[in-house]
Design an enzyme around this catalytic site. Structure first.
Site: not given
Ligand code: FAD
Length: 375
Positions: A177, A181, A256, A287, A308, A356, A358
């Site tokens: 989608r 708007r 990616r 961006r 970025e 992916y 949020d």
């Molecule tokens: P992460 O935040 O990635 O945390 C996982 C952690 O595990 C990391 O710190 C990593 O270093 C650690 N780790 C991994 N492997 C190991 C290992 N072997 N040993 C020790 N530590 C390890 N979400 C929104 O809601 N709004 C937004 O505007 C938005 N913008 C984004 C923009 C970008 C460019 C990106 C990439 C993401 C965006 N997100 C956004 C998504 C958001 O970042 C994620 O939803 C969130 O960070 C995921 O949380 P997580 O705990 O799953 O993973």
């Protein structure tokens, strides 16, 4: 070397939101956790730092947006939000358009002034493109949804840079989608709750992890001592890459990646907006963020912008966006089957689930996992 020196109940791999919420909630149940994090800081990709009185998001613009009241109330325990509403501008070869596609965009693109005129223009372009049957790829899908002008100026170049492939070679499901708007509304998101924390995101994690029952060790990679960790800890919450956990035995999942470049200027306002998307194919970045515009209270005098750049992923780079095409989805299912057999390991978060997510989705998933654990 002994790792479970304090009789921890959990080893948590990753101090991002999933791991941190789990530790925080487990502590409320009197459970002790050790978090190991391979980066030098907590917060995962939500990490922010303050520079010249401006909160800079180290891993790209993070705007919290959700319809989930439970998650919104939960995150609001740890921080106040600043009421920021994301309103993105697109720059196509010097022409400026409001995003997401709305009456402002249609006026800027075609001079149309009413919803009827805009709808007629889009319907004409869709018909002229003559795409019949089920769209075969992203290009056909986008044109059949929004017509050729918006596709070629605002979607094609951006998407091709983002994914590193031609739009005609990308699967159509990436854009099932498109938000269209017929109102003059530049709010990028449709969610009821939205904002950025007044003091940045890292304070959320400082508060979440501030407990006698939680210890955090940064600069520690789980894989340096995987077998010992798995032997010594009664339960492991793993938020790293699922294929890495299983030593890539079926092959690598594809991602990616992106790379960020920041610059500081002696100015209060460099680009006039928090986010500008560069939607042509030639500009190498997608961006540009100007951090002070995410927060009206940022100190004056300097401004910091971050570009970025999308890039191919390999094991030396951060894995940001899973490529959920058929090959990777099938591969993930094989790893998922192995994961289900690991009785004392719970795979969570975006890397553990190859999804992916949020932030609100990760918060929700972590809270659900904790509720199940302690039910
Ligand atoms: P992460 O935040 O990635 O945390 C996982 C952690 O595990 C990391 O710190 C990593 O270093 C650690 N780790 C991994 N492997 C190991 C290992 N072997 N040993 C020790 N530590 C390890 N979400 C929104 O809601 N709004 C937004 O505007 C938005 N913008 C984004 C923009 C970008 C460019 C990106 C990439 C993401 C965006 N997100 C956004 C998504 C958001 O970042 C994620 O939803 C969130 O960070 C995921 O949380 P997580 O705990 O799953 O993973």
């Amino acid at each position: 070397m002994k790792f479970n020196t304090k009789n921890y109940d959990y080893l948590i791999v990753g101090a991002g939101p999933y791991g941190s919420i789990f530790a925080h909630e487990a502590a409320k149940h009197g459970k002790r956790s050790l978090i190991i994090e391979k980066r030098s800081h907590i917060g995962g990709n939500m990490y922010t730092h303050k520079e010249h009185g401006i909160n800079v998001h180290d891993f790209g613009a993070h705007i919290f947006h959700t319809d989930n009241k439970e998650v919104w109330d939960y995150v609001n325990q740890f921080t106040e939000f600043n009421g920021y509403i994301n309103q993105v501008v697109a720059n196509y070869k010097g022409e400026l358009y409001n995003l997401p596609f709305n009456m402002n965009t249609f006026y800027q693109m075609w001079g149309v002034k009413t919803p009827e005129e805009a709808a007629a223009k889009i319907a004409d372009q869709k018909a002229a493109a003559g795409i019949s049957g089920i769209p075969k790829n992203l290009e056909e899908q986008a044109i059949s949804l929004i017509g050729t002008d918006i596709y070629s100026k605002l979607i094609k170049g951006y998407t091709e840079k983002q994914w590193g492939r031609k739009a005609s070679e990308l699967p159509s499901f990436i854009i099932r989608r498109l938000p269209v708007r017929y109102t003059f509304d530049n709010n990028y998101f449709n969610h009821r709750y939205q904002g950025v924390p007044v003091d940045g995101y890292t304070v959320i994690f400082d508060k979440m992890l501030n407990s006698e029952l939680i210890d955090v060790q940064t600069n520690i990679d789980f894989f340096a001592n995987k077998e010992e960790y798995l032997t010594e800890f009664p339960k492991v919450i793993y938020t790293g890459m699922i294929d890495a956990f299983f030593d890539y035995q079926f092959g690598e999942l594809e991602y990616r990646s992106v790379r960020f470049e920041s610059e500081t200027f002696e100015s209060d306002n460099k680009q006039g907006n928090a986010v500008i998307n560069y939607t042509d194919a030639e500009t190498p970045y997608t961006r540009v963020m100007e951090w002070r515009h995410f927060d009206k209270k940022a100190d004056k005098g300097k401004t910091i912008i971050t570009k970025e750049y999308p890039q191919n992923w390999d094991r030396t780079k951060e894995a940001y966006y899973p490529v959920n095409d058929k090959r990777n989805s099938d591969l993930f299912k094989k790893y998922r089957k192995l994961a289900d057999k690991q009785e004392k390991v719970l795979f969570g978060g975006r890397l553990g689930n190859y999804q992916y997510y949020d932030m609100d989705q990760v918060f929700n998933a972590a809270l659900k996992a904790v509720a199940k654990e302690f039910s």
